[in-house]
Design an enzyme around this catalytic site. Structure first.
Site, PDB file in Angstrom:
ATOM      1  N   ARG A  52       2.879 -18.275   4.221  1.00  0.00           N
ATOM      2  CA  ARG A  52       2.963 -16.987   4.727  1.00  0.00           C
ATOM      3  C   ARG A  52       4.504 -16.379   4.399  1.00  0.00           C
ATOM      4  O   ARG A  52       4.428 -15.138   4.130  1.00  0.00           O
ATOM      5  CB  ARG A  52       2.932 -16.853   6.528  1.00  0.00           C
ATOM      6  CG  ARG A  52       3.143 -15.735   6.750  1.00  0.00           C
ATOM      7  CD  ARG A  52       2.709 -15.244   8.293  1.00  0.00           C
ATOM      8  NE  ARG A  52       2.745 -16.295   9.142  1.00  0.00           N
ATOM      9  CZ  ARG A  52       3.721 -16.873   9.706  1.00  0.00           C
ATOM     10  NH1 ARG A  52       4.911 -16.541   9.618  1.00  0.00           N
ATOM     11  NH2 ARG A  52       3.373 -17.977  10.603  1.00  0.00           N
ATOM     12  N   TYR A 104      -3.270  10.692   1.198  1.00  0.00           N
ATOM     13  CA  TYR A 104      -4.383   9.636   1.059  1.00  0.00           C
ATOM     14  C   TYR A 104      -4.898   9.495   2.570  1.00  0.00           C
ATOM     15  O   TYR A 104      -4.128   9.172   3.372  1.00  0.00           O
ATOM     16  CB  TYR A 104      -4.000   8.357   0.607  1.00  0.00           C
ATOM     17  CG  TYR A 104      -4.978   7.252   0.579  1.00  0.00           C
ATOM     18  CD1 TYR A 104      -6.023   7.195  -0.228  1.00  0.00           C
ATOM     19  CD2 TYR A 104      -4.892   6.017   1.583  1.00  0.00           C
ATOM     20  CE1 TYR A 104      -6.892   6.366  -0.440  1.00  0.00           C
ATOM     21  CE2 TYR A 104      -6.178   5.163   1.502  1.00  0.00           C
ATOM     22  CZ  TYR A 104      -6.994   5.278   0.658  1.00  0.00           C
ATOM     23  OH  TYR A 104      -7.885   4.351   0.693  1.00  0.00           O
ATOM     24  N   ASP A 176       4.396   7.019  -2.749  1.00  0.00           N
ATOM     25  CA  ASP A 176       3.178   6.070  -3.059  1.00  0.00           C
ATOM     26  C   ASP A 176       2.874   6.627  -4.820  1.00  0.00           C
ATOM     27  O   ASP A 176       2.511   7.763  -4.887  1.00  0.00           O
ATOM     28  CB  ASP A 176       2.177   6.824  -2.243  1.00  0.00           C
ATOM     29  CG  ASP A 176       0.986   5.828  -2.261  1.00  0.00           C
ATOM     30  OD1 ASP A 176       0.874   5.509  -3.446  1.00  0.00           O
ATOM     31  OD2 ASP A 176      -0.086   5.908  -1.492  1.00  0.00           O
ATOM     32  N   LYS A 201      -5.691  -0.744  -7.286  1.00  0.00           N
ATOM     33  CA  LYS A 201      -6.006   0.462  -8.292  1.00  0.00           C
ATOM     34  C   LYS A 201      -5.454   0.278  -9.658  1.00  0.00           C
ATOM     35  O   LYS A 201      -6.241  -0.715 -10.207  1.00  0.00           O
ATOM     36  CB  LYS A 201      -5.331   1.904  -7.885  1.00  0.00           C
ATOM     37  CG  LYS A 201      -5.665   2.148  -6.324  1.00  0.00           C
ATOM     38  CD  LYS A 201      -7.109   2.294  -5.890  1.00  0.00           C
ATOM     39  CE  LYS A 201      -7.352   2.391  -4.412  1.00  0.00           C
ATOM     40  NZ  LYS A 201      -6.662   3.143  -3.407  1.00  0.00           N
TER      41      LYS A 201
HETATM   42  C1  LIG Z   1      -6.125   3.518  -2.282  1.00  0.00           C
HETATM   43  C2  LIG Z   1      -5.035   3.790  -1.926  1.00  0.00           C
HETATM   44  C3  LIG Z   1      -4.294   3.565  -0.572  1.00  0.00           C
HETATM   45  C4  LIG Z   1      -4.514   2.250  -0.029  1.00  0.00           C
HETATM   46  O1  LIG Z   1      -4.718   1.136  -0.374  1.00  0.00           O
HETATM   47  P1  LIG Z   1      -5.577  -0.075  -0.170  1.00  0.00           P
HETATM   48  O2  LIG Z   1      -5.096  -1.127  -1.196  1.00  0.00           O
HETATM   49  O3  LIG Z   1      -6.891   0.340  -0.172  1.00  0.00           O
HETATM   50  O4  LIG Z   1      -5.292  -0.551   1.228  1.00  0.00           O
HETATM   51  C5  LIG Z   1      -3.002   4.160  -0.505  1.00  0.00           C
HETATM   52  N1  LIG Z   1      -2.630   5.221  -1.134  1.00  0.00           N
HETATM   53  C6  LIG Z   1      -3.272   5.575  -2.348  1.00  0.00           C
HETATM   54  C7  LIG Z   1      -2.705   6.744  -2.917  1.00  0.00           C
HETATM   55  C8  LIG Z   1      -4.404   5.172  -2.588  1.00  0.00           C
HETATM   56  O5  LIG Z   1      -5.171   5.617  -3.702  1.00  0.00           O
END
Ligand SMILES: *Cc1c(COP(=O)(O)O)cnc(C)c1O
Length: 392
Positions: A52, A104, A176, A201
């Site tokens: 962890r 988001y 982000d 992504k």
């Molecule tokens: C998908 C996404 C998230 C969240 O990420 P997860 O891996 O699904 O928890 C946060 N910000 C953006 C811009 C995203 O596209």
């Protein structure tokens, strides 16, 4: 964006943190599928005690991602939202956060339904307008949370301008960077304090893993987040880290193709009679185009949104009519996806005052041959006029 004093992005993506395994010479970082590590004596170990706290596959990924963002350190999490939550744990009750008004949906839900219960306050602001951001500042504002390009309207936020505003108030600027990836945009160099990713992504890139990461330079914030990562335990497994390591090796070539295909799709859609409006920061008449050219010098990515003539029914006919584009949520994989935000990814915005138009379609343009993508969209758009003729 060449590194002034070191290897180029493509080289870092393949080698940073990924030297051949010291024990065996394995060229690829092994999946260290172990929960604990033998100690030579009490408290004497090779840097790893319990998985962890630290795992070598995760360490390799954290080092690689930090190199790609030009950061001094990186921390990886089980998902993008787990990373987001850890960053918000830096705040105390009474602190205030400014979020984009089209942040988001999962980030908004985490703030509005979970974090806000613990005394954190937030405002939703149009971050494309620095004057509004300044007006929303309070003495207790400790964080401004930026996404750029935004979702699903692909609005562009000026990172450098917002960094200045945040710092004038003693607040952190968090970006982000999921939609752009570090290949297209490096927020720390523009003044951001922390960069966050859903590695699910573009970084993973193959729609086969969920993960998140936070990158930064400040050693004190690192110590606090490292403590939180271990205390909260929302860490990724070694196989998931390995999949993301594998993905980032091809990030540069993938992002170049996503950007080229995204641009070609946006230009075709703009000239199409069934399309009312196209949202893509690479188009010269996009309101954020100048800022985008400055902060995304290598390309504008694979996310394209467009509004069709004929309302919700027309949009549904198009997204259900493609054969190469798959009808699905998410983004950033090599395969092209299509969706209706109002009914799918952004359904939770209903009643919030920030609803998405029902005739909007969002594309995650993949890296298939561009001619197949253009032909697929054209044949799906032809269904609108067919449907309209049938009902008219
Ligand atoms: C998908 C996404 C998230 C969240 O990420 P997860 O891996 O699904 O928890 C946060 N910000 C953006 C811009 C995203 O596209």
């Amino acid at each position: 964006m060449t590194q002034a004093d070191g290897p180029h992005f493509e080289t870092l993506a393949i080698h940073a943190g990924q030297e051949p395994d010291p024990a065996t010479g394995a060229v690829i970082v092994p999946i260290y599928q172990t929960s604990t590590f033998a100690q030579d004596g009490v408290g004497r170990h090779k840097g790893y005690e319990y998985a962890r706290t630290d795992n070598p596959t995760r360490t390799a990924l954290q080092t690689a991602l930090a190199a790609l963002e030009g950061a001094r350190w990186g921390l990886c999490y089980a998902s993008g939202l787990a990373a987001t939550q850890n960053v918000w744990y830096l705040l105390d009750p009474g602190h205030h956060v400014i979020l984009s008004d089209d942040v988001y949906g999962g980030t908004y839900r985490l703030m509005a339904r979970v974090v806000a219960r613990y005394g954190i306050e937030y405002s939703l602001v149009d971050l494309t307008d620095p004057a509004r951001v300044r007006a929303a500042l309070r003495p207790e504002t400790r964080m401004i949370w930026v996404e750029t390009p935004t979702n699903p309207y692909l609005k562009i936020v000026d990172i450098a301008a917002l960094a200045e505003i945040a710092h004038s108030n003693g607040a952190l600027l968090v970006v982000d960077n999921t939609f752009a990836s570090p290949y297209l945009q490096r927020p720390l160099a523009l003044g951001a304090d922390l960069v966050l990713h859903s590695t699910t992504k573009y970084l993973g890139g193959h729609s086969d893993v969920i993960g998140g990461a936070v990158l930064g330079n400040d050693p004190e914030i690192y110590q606090r987040l490292k403590f939180l990562q271990n205390a909260c335990g929302d860490v990724p497994g070694p196989f998931d880290c390995w999949l993301i390591l594998r993905g980032i090796k091809t990030l540069a070539v993938r992002m170049r193709q996503h950007s080229a295909n995204g641009m070609a799709v946006a230009e075709m859609l703009r000239a199409h009679p069934a399309v009312e409006r196209v949202f893509y920061p690479g188009l010269p008449d996009h309101p954020g185009h100048e800022v985008a050219r400055r902060q995304m010098p290598r390309g504008f990515g694979g996310m394209v949104s467009f509004a069709v003539r004929g309302g919700a029914d027309a949009a549904r006919a198009v997204v259900e009519g493609t054969k190469v584009f798959t009808l699905a949520e998410s983004l950033g994989g090599v395969e092209s996806l299509i969706e209706c935000p109002a009914a799918m990814t952004h359904a939770s915005m209903a009643g919030s005052g920030n609803e998405v138009a029902e005739n909007l379609i969002r594309l995650s343009v993949g890296i298939e041959h561009v001619d197949d993508l253009l032909a697929d969209l054209r044949q799906a758009l032809a269904r609108i006029s067919t449907a309209a003729r049938a009902s008219g």
